[in-house]
Design an enzyme around this catalytic site. Structure first.
Site, PDB file in Angstrom:
ATOM      1  N   ASP A  41       4.693  14.643   8.356  1.00 22.22           N
ATOM      2  CA  ASP A  41       5.820  14.018   7.688  1.00 22.22           C
ATOM      3  C   ASP A  41       6.081  14.835   6.431  1.00 22.22           C
ATOM      4  O   ASP A  41       5.243  14.873   5.532  1.00 22.22           O
ATOM      5  CB  ASP A  41       5.425  12.580   7.332  1.00 22.22           C
ATOM      6  CG  ASP A  41       6.624  11.714   7.043  1.00 22.22           C
ATOM      7  OD1 ASP A  41       7.756  12.177   7.257  1.00 22.22           O
ATOM      8  OD2 ASP A  41       6.420  10.578   6.599  1.00 22.22           O
ATOM      9  N   LYS A  45      -8.374   5.967  -6.947  1.00 22.16           N
ATOM     10  CA  LYS A  45      -8.792   6.943  -7.945  1.00 22.16           C
ATOM     11  C   LYS A  45      -9.106   6.239  -9.254  1.00 22.16           C
ATOM     12  O   LYS A  45     -10.022   6.583  -9.974  1.00 22.16           O
ATOM     13  CB  LYS A  45      -7.672   7.966  -8.164  1.00 22.16           C
ATOM     14  CG  LYS A  45      -7.708   9.068  -7.131  1.00 22.16           C
ATOM     15  CD  LYS A  45      -6.619  10.089  -7.392  1.00 22.16           C
ATOM     16  CE  LYS A  45      -6.507  10.997  -6.181  1.00 22.16           C
ATOM     17  NZ  LYS A  45      -5.201  11.637  -6.081  1.00 22.16           N
ATOM     18  N   TRP A  92      11.239   7.457   6.017  1.00 19.10           N
ATOM     19  CA  TRP A  92      10.681   6.594   7.068  1.00 19.10           C
ATOM     20  C   TRP A  92      11.519   6.675   8.338  1.00 19.10           C
ATOM     21  O   TRP A  92      11.042   6.382   9.424  1.00 19.10           O
ATOM     22  CB  TRP A  92      10.600   5.137   6.591  1.00 19.10           C
ATOM     23  CG  TRP A  92       9.525   4.929   5.576  1.00 19.10           C
ATOM     24  CD1 TRP A  92       9.664   4.875   4.234  1.00 19.10           C
ATOM     25  CD2 TRP A  92       8.121   4.748   5.836  1.00 19.10           C
ATOM     26  NE1 TRP A  92       8.456   4.681   3.635  1.00 19.10           N
ATOM     27  CE2 TRP A  92       7.490   4.593   4.586  1.00 19.10           C
ATOM     28  CE3 TRP A  92       7.358   4.704   6.995  1.00 19.10           C
ATOM     29  CZ2 TRP A  92       6.126   4.399   4.461  1.00 19.10           C
ATOM     30  CZ3 TRP A  92       5.988   4.506   6.871  1.00 19.10           C
ATOM     31  CH2 TRP A  92       5.392   4.354   5.609  1.00 19.10           C
ATOM     32  N   TRP A 116       5.928   2.327   9.585  1.00 22.88           N
ATOM     33  CA  TRP A 116       6.174   3.081  10.809  1.00 22.88           C
ATOM     34  C   TRP A 116       6.342   2.186  12.029  1.00 22.88           C
ATOM     35  O   TRP A 116       7.175   2.436  12.888  1.00 22.88           O
ATOM     36  CB  TRP A 116       5.021   4.067  11.016  1.00 22.88           C
ATOM     37  CG  TRP A 116       5.301   5.145  11.993  1.00 22.88           C
ATOM     38  CD1 TRP A 116       6.361   5.993  11.997  1.00 22.88           C
ATOM     39  CD2 TRP A 116       4.508   5.482  13.128  1.00 22.88           C
ATOM     40  NE1 TRP A 116       6.279   6.859  13.055  1.00 22.88           N
ATOM     41  CE2 TRP A 116       5.142   6.564  13.769  1.00 22.88           C
ATOM     42  CE3 TRP A 116       3.311   4.988  13.663  1.00 22.88           C
ATOM     43  CZ2 TRP A 116       4.624   7.156  14.918  1.00 22.88           C
ATOM     44  CZ3 TRP A 116       2.801   5.583  14.797  1.00 22.88           C
ATOM     45  CH2 TRP A 116       3.445   6.656  15.417  1.00 22.88           C
ATOM     46  N   PRO A 135       2.808  10.594  11.814  1.00 26.78           N
ATOM     47  CA  PRO A 135       2.557  11.775  10.998  1.00 26.78           C
ATOM     48  C   PRO A 135       2.111  11.414   9.587  1.00 26.78           C
ATOM     49  O   PRO A 135       2.761  10.622   8.932  1.00 26.78           O
ATOM     50  CB  PRO A 135       3.925  12.469  10.974  1.00 26.78           C
ATOM     51  CG  PRO A 135       4.909  11.364  11.140  1.00 26.78           C
ATOM     52  CD  PRO A 135       4.253  10.355  12.035  1.00 26.78           C
ATOM     53  N   GLN A 146       1.320  -0.524   7.948  1.00 26.93           N
ATOM     54  CA  GLN A 146       2.466   0.076   8.634  1.00 26.93           C
ATOM     55  C   GLN A 146       3.321  -0.953   9.374  1.00 26.93           C
ATOM     56  O   GLN A 146       4.287  -0.575  10.020  1.00 26.93           O
ATOM     57  CB  GLN A 146       1.994   1.151   9.611  1.00 26.93           C
ATOM     58  CG  GLN A 146       1.347   2.337   8.938  1.00 26.93           C
ATOM     59  CD  GLN A 146       2.306   3.098   8.050  1.00 26.93           C
ATOM     60  OE1 GLN A 146       3.492   3.151   8.307  1.00 26.93           O
ATOM     61  NE2 GLN A 146       1.787   3.674   6.973  1.00 26.93           N
ATOM     62  N   LYS A 150     -10.786  -2.253  -2.976  1.00 28.95           N
ATOM     63  CA  LYS A 150      -9.931  -1.189  -2.490  1.00 28.95           C
ATOM     64  C   LYS A 150     -10.401   0.135  -3.089  1.00 28.95           C
ATOM     65  O   LYS A 150     -10.824   0.183  -4.236  1.00 28.95           O
ATOM     66  CB  LYS A 150      -8.511  -1.476  -2.992  1.00 28.95           C
ATOM     67  CG  LYS A 150      -7.432  -1.187  -2.001  1.00 28.95           C
ATOM     68  CD  LYS A 150      -6.127  -1.737  -2.542  1.00 28.95           C
ATOM     69  CE  LYS A 150      -4.975  -0.970  -1.948  1.00 28.95           C
ATOM     70  NZ  LYS A 150      -3.694  -1.585  -2.237  1.00 28.95           N
TER      71      LYS A 150
END
Length: 1036
Positions: free
Chosen positions: A87, A602, A524, A566, A48, A562, A599
């Site tokens: 999530d 912003k 998590w 996750w 999620p 992850q 990468k």
RNA sequence: GGGCCCAUAGCUCAGCCUGGUUAGAGCGCUUCCCUGAUAAGGAAGAGGUCGGUGGUUCAAGUCCACCUGGGCCCA
């Protein structure tokens, strides 16, 4: 049937919008899963996304891969349900809301009220989910939003509670006091996997400080222990100094700037000292134990402390080999100091500032106190050296505040006690790429530490533990159990703070009031619990069956970050609760980078908005790029140019071929029921069907291994073969409405469309509706409702594939020779001589194609040409010779180079063996290149050559002119706007010198340009071209 | 400081497992060709110390070691 032509140009984004409507109106996604309901399931778990901000391009990446393999497996006949998920809890959401409300910490939240604050969090989640939903729809990710799981839903929370109770019952969920990373701004501890996300490089003061010895003979010498630290603020609470028992420490007399002093440092780190150094004596670390010293700062009272302790964790890699101990702020420090019975003194408040009663630094934020303290050390004369030190330091992954390692009570899951089980489960898991299993993830499991589960926050799943003054504990698995304990009906209670905090009941053991512990849990854990919590397991009716049918997952897919997120929580919770990991196959994606390989952030201003990207290039374009332009598991750069390149190359070529086919299918009233049997078709048809069936097998294999890159590569190659060889070479047959050609192309396009459909679902659906459905009433309503094609091995003919490849290479060589000769391809030539292994066996059809492509009347083998015409050159074939003669190949190569090539090759061809120098060789040991001697234009490469006879005769020139006239009329047909099937009348005139030749070819020309009349009209003015052609065309 | 991955043409990538003497493709650039898919297609040219150094080998882009740079993860 009624195939209508589609335009050669296509507006991908516009087409995609209409396909989205089509899917929605006809419920194609629903139908695609419903059709497989009784089939074997192939389980996908949606990791999620946290709905706390707008979706980014990296979200598209993961979602493309999450979409393509379920689509493929569905086509393979599996039942693949795709339940969306959100999530909802956690610090990210809280931070976003705090920002919105202008809060600066927990105090503001409590003033505002937890109930109201959590309500805002709930709103925020709901709002952002909308943006994710529309992005997901737009990109064609098929996932079921109607049945999405939300981690904040009461049934989800209750399911999480149930699992926590399972763990608690095993004694693996416990409270402990430990030093853990803590964010003073957020006021909560961070788990290890959160910590991993927040390292930032900072410059801290690094100080070397003197700690004068106050006992024993070292005190008599006036020696001082030299300590190095990058956290001067911890010196306030210094309690001890640790040395390694086995390390040698030097008592050194140091002379610098005429001053002498005696300092103690580890021998390997003697270089920390500056000036003239004289070793007075060397002592083992263990001999320094319990030596007392004068601490550098005495701002707070720390009784019964300040002596040297022994610790194995001390290293001699940097610093001085003497480590100052502050047990409240270091896990190692705490362990060591506890062993010596030293007190834990903590002068820092939970908000990260020094307690107000501490002199000098009271009220200062811990990091900000460094400057003041360094100044103080200097004025006290204990500062030996001071230099800035750049190093990575953990920061809060959301608010970027520097973390503090801080002793605090916290709830832990004892994951260390199931380490063996985790390693066992990992061994059973298929990782893509495989290296993660034993590498990054395996290492992580081997160094497993307990999971710091609790958070001192508000918007999260409340830890369902109630406790009384006597520390009796009860863990609650549902609202029902809670209601039973409290003697109230609570099934409608919102299982969040503050409502659950208000529920109290008497302790079953001592009768005192039980209240909930204040913590919520790491979000998590929520997402890691989704395999069962998404069904409300085990409370909700039907959830047990649903869970059992879908555990563990066949496929999960997220980016590589992850591994500690996750991927870890999913496996760990599965193993804790069910003694089995939650997934069998895991695809681990590389990260998205900008066009320069940086990468996206912003901060750098290089973020590409996903919706804008898809509106410009089309979702298929973005999908194809993500899937095919690089390996799934390597980082990929995303930029507009890169995407439009791959689109033009592959998707538009595919579309062009479709457009071509529809054009001729219509003009010849193509009917699939009239397609001849494969055995009755031409060699070209057999070839492309052979390639097609190889392709099916290759794509099937690649998809089944999650290797979209390889699938994309072979698909792109086939599209190129189909468009630029099969169609190009078969054009005349299409003009003639040849059913075998139309049928073969149609079959290729249908299958190709199916093979492409998981990757580019929009354009393939469009093709299905425009090309396949109109031609075949029995075809499925959507390409996404079809079965994956099955390769017919009988149609694969490797020899034929090789012969076509040879044909194409010869054509390439011929074109090169043509270009070199500066005689246009439009001008026919009398003959070409070919030399290539395999040429002799090349079928007539293919020889015809070579002649046609090169516009040459005759082809012959160079070997058949007059012997004097040919030069033979040879060189060594190192691969075969090396295997046979090893070391001698260089010598043999020289011998071959100097040998007389012509007789040698003749002998080899006659007898198969010959001697060069002392070595016996075969024909295969040579690379033979035959080229004509003169008067020819030759191109050769790797033992294959083509030679063109450049002599032009009048009849060749005439033929060239006829071809020029045909081309001219065809161009005019087009510019005048005739349909390709229109019949015309032609009046023509040309330069008088060639008029007779054109008139002689009238029948041929008429045939080519579909002219019913072809009249020489000398009144037409000469055209402005080389041959003075002018024509008038009239539709009949 | 440790681990893993990556490094081949201006760009995006094959080739490496299984070593073979002219290292490929596509895009982009220049020139030319083709013309019933034409905002396509083809050919040629320019563009490469295959990140560096050393080793193994008759032979290294390919195997080995070390180093450098980049990415990710850990401390």
């Amino acid at each position: 049937m009624t195939i209508r032509p589609v335009p050669a140009q296509i507006d991908l984004p516009a087409m995609e919008r209409s396909i989205l409507d089509f899917w929605r109106e006809h419920k194609i996604f629903e139908a695609s899963t419903a059709a497989r309901e009784s089939s074997q399931p192939w389980t996908f778990y949606e990791g999620p996304p946290t709905a706390n901000g707008m979706p980014g391009t990296h979200h598209i990446e993961a979602r493309v891969f999450k979409d393509v393999f379920p689509r493929y497996q569905t086509m393979k006949g599996k039942y693949v349900t795709r339940k969306a998920g959100w999530d909802c809890h956690g610090l990210p959401v809280e931070i976003a809301v705090e920002k919105e409300l202008g809060f600066s910490g927990k105090g503001d939240i409590e003033k505002y009220g937890i109930a109201a604050f959590n309500e805002k969090c709930r709103d925020s989640v709901t709002r952002h989910v909308g943006a994710f939903t529309s992005m997901t729809n737009r990109m064609g990710f098929w996932v079921d939003f109607d049945q999405a799981y939300w981690t904040m839903a009461p049934e989800y929370v209750e399911s999480v509670w149930w699992s926590l109770k399972e763990i608690w019952k095993k004694g693996l969920l416990v409270q402990d006091h430990r030093v853990a990373p803590y964010c003073p701004r957020c006021g909560t501890g961070l788990s290890d996997h959160e910590l991993a996300q927040g390292y930032e490089t900072v410059t801290d003061p690094s100080v070397y400080v003197r700690f004068p010895v106050t006992s024993g003979e070292l005190a008599d010498l006036g020696a001082a222990l030299l300590v190095w630290t990058t956290t001067p603020w911890t010196l306030v609470s210094n309690t001890a100094i640790a040395v390694h028992p086995e390390v040698d420490y030097v008592v050194a007399e140091v002379t610098a700037e005429d001053a002498k002093e005696i300092l103690i440092v580890a021998q390997p780190l003697l270089s920390a000292l500056t000036g003239e150094v004289k070793a007075l004596k060397i002592v083992k670390g263990r001999d320094l134990e319990r030596v007392t010293y004068q601490r550098p700062l005495d701002l707070i009272d720390i009784p019964d402390s300040h002596f040297v302790v022994l610790a194995d964790y001390v290293t001699t890699e940097d610093g001085t080999g003497l480590v100052h101990q502050s047990p409240a702020f270091g896990a190692d420090d705490l362990a060591v100091c506890r062993a010596y019975g030293l007190p834990v003194v903590n002068p820092i408040a939970p908000n990260g500032t020094f307690l107000s009663e501490v002199p000098l630094v009271g009220g200062l934020f811990f990091k900000d106190a460094d400057k003041t303290l360094v100044k103080e050390l200097k004025s006290r004369g204990v500062l030996y050296k001071h230099q800035p030190y750049e190093h990575p330091y953990p920061h809060c992954w959301r608010c970027h505040t520097a973390l503090i390692y801080y002793a605090q009570p916290s709830w832990y899951i004892r994951t260390t006690s199931i380490k063996d089980e985790l390693i066992r489960e990992n061994n059973r898991t298929n990782w893509y790429p495989e290296t993660i299993k034993t590498g990054r993830y395996g290492d992580w499991l081997n160094n497993n530490i307990d999971w710091a589960l609790s958070r001192n926050r508000y918007w999260g799943t409340p830890l369902p533990i109630w406790r009384c003054e006597e520390k009796h504990e009860v863990c609650v698995d549902s609202l029902k159990e809670l209601g039973d304990l409290a003697g109230k009906e609570l099934s409608k209670l919102d299982p969040h703070r503050p409502f659950v905090d208000d529920i109290t009941f008497p302790c079953a053991t001592c009768g005192k009031e039980m209240v909930r512990v204040p913590e919520v849990i790491d979000c998590w854990y929520d997402s890691g619990a989704m395999p069962f919590a998404q069904w409300g397991y085990p409370h909700k009716p039907g959830s047990v069956e649903k869970f059992k049918a879908a555990y563990p997952a066949d496929f999960i897919c997220e980016a590589i970050d992850q591994t500690r997120g996750w991927f870890y929580t999913l496996m760990t919770i599965g193993t804790l609760v069910f003694d089995q990991s939650s997934y069998k196959n895991v695809l681990c994606l590389g990260h998205i980078l900008d066009k320069d390989g940086r990468k996206m952030s912003k901060h750098l201003g290089n973020v590409i908005e996903p919706i804008a990207l898809m509106d410009q290039h089309g979702a298929d374009a973005v999908r194809w790029y993500m899937l095919a332009a690089g390996s799934p598991w390597s980082a990929r750069r995303v930029g507009h140019d890169a995407i439009s390149d791959v689109v033009r190359k592959t998707l538009l070529t595919y579309w062009n071929t479709i457009s071509f086919h529809t054009l001729y299918a219509q003009s010849s009233n193509f009917d699939i029921s009239q397609i001849p049997a494969v055995k009755d078709r031409s060699m070209m048809d057999h070839w492309i069907l052979s390639e097609l069936n190889s392709l099916i097998a290759e794509v099937d294999q690649a998809y089944s291994e999650f290797d979209s890159h390889s699938a994309g590569r072979v698909l792109a190659r086939f599209i190129d073969d189909l468009s630029n060889w099969y169609v190009r070479r078969s054009r005349r047959r299409f003009w003639d409405g040849d059913l075998a050609a139309l049928g073969t192309l149609h079959e290729c396009l249908v299958t190709l469309t199916q093979l492409l459909s998981p990757m580019v679902p929009f354009i393939t659906e469009h093709v299905w509706q425009e090309l396949v459905k109109p031609a075949d009433a029995a075809a499925a309503d959507s390409v996404h409702l079809t079965d994956f094609p099955i390769a017919d091995k009988d149609q694969v003919n490797l020899e034929l594939n090789a012969q076509v490849a040879l044909t194409r290479r010869i054509v390439e060589l011929g074109r090169a020779a043509r270009a070199e000769s500066a005689i246009k391809i439009r001008q026919p030539l009398q003959r070409a001589l070919i030399s290539a292994p395999g040429w002799a066996k090349l079928p007539k059809d293919m020889r015809g194609q070579i002649a046609d492509e090169l516009n040459v009347i005759d082809l012959a083998d160079i070997a058949d040409a007059d012997g004097d015409l040919v030069n033979i050159s040879i060189k060594a074939n190192f691969k075969t010779l090396g295997a046979k003669y090893g070391k001698s190949v260089q010598e043999i190569s020289k011998a071959i180079a100097t040998a007389d090539a012509t007789p040698l090759v003749k002998q080899l061809r006659r007898s198969g063996l010959a001697k060069v120098g002392d070595w016996e060789i075969e024909l295969s040991d040579l690379v033979v290149t035959e080229v004509p001697k003169s008067g020819w234009m030759v191109a050769s490469h790797e033992g294959e050559s083509v030679a063109l006879d450049l002599a032009l005769t009048q009849s060749l020139i005439d033929a060239g002119n006829v071809r020029e006239v045909i081309r001219f009329i065809q161009e005019r047909r087009k510019s005048d706007g005739f349909e390709i099937s229109d019949r015309i009348k032609v009046r023509w005139n040309v330069d008088p010198a060639i008029a007779a030749a054109i008139a002689d070819a009238a029948a041929h020309i008429s045939d080519e340009v579909l002219a019913l009349e072809f009249t020489h009209d000398q009144t037409l003015p000469a055209g402005e071209n080389d041959l003075g052609i002018s024509v008038v065309l009239v539709k009949t």
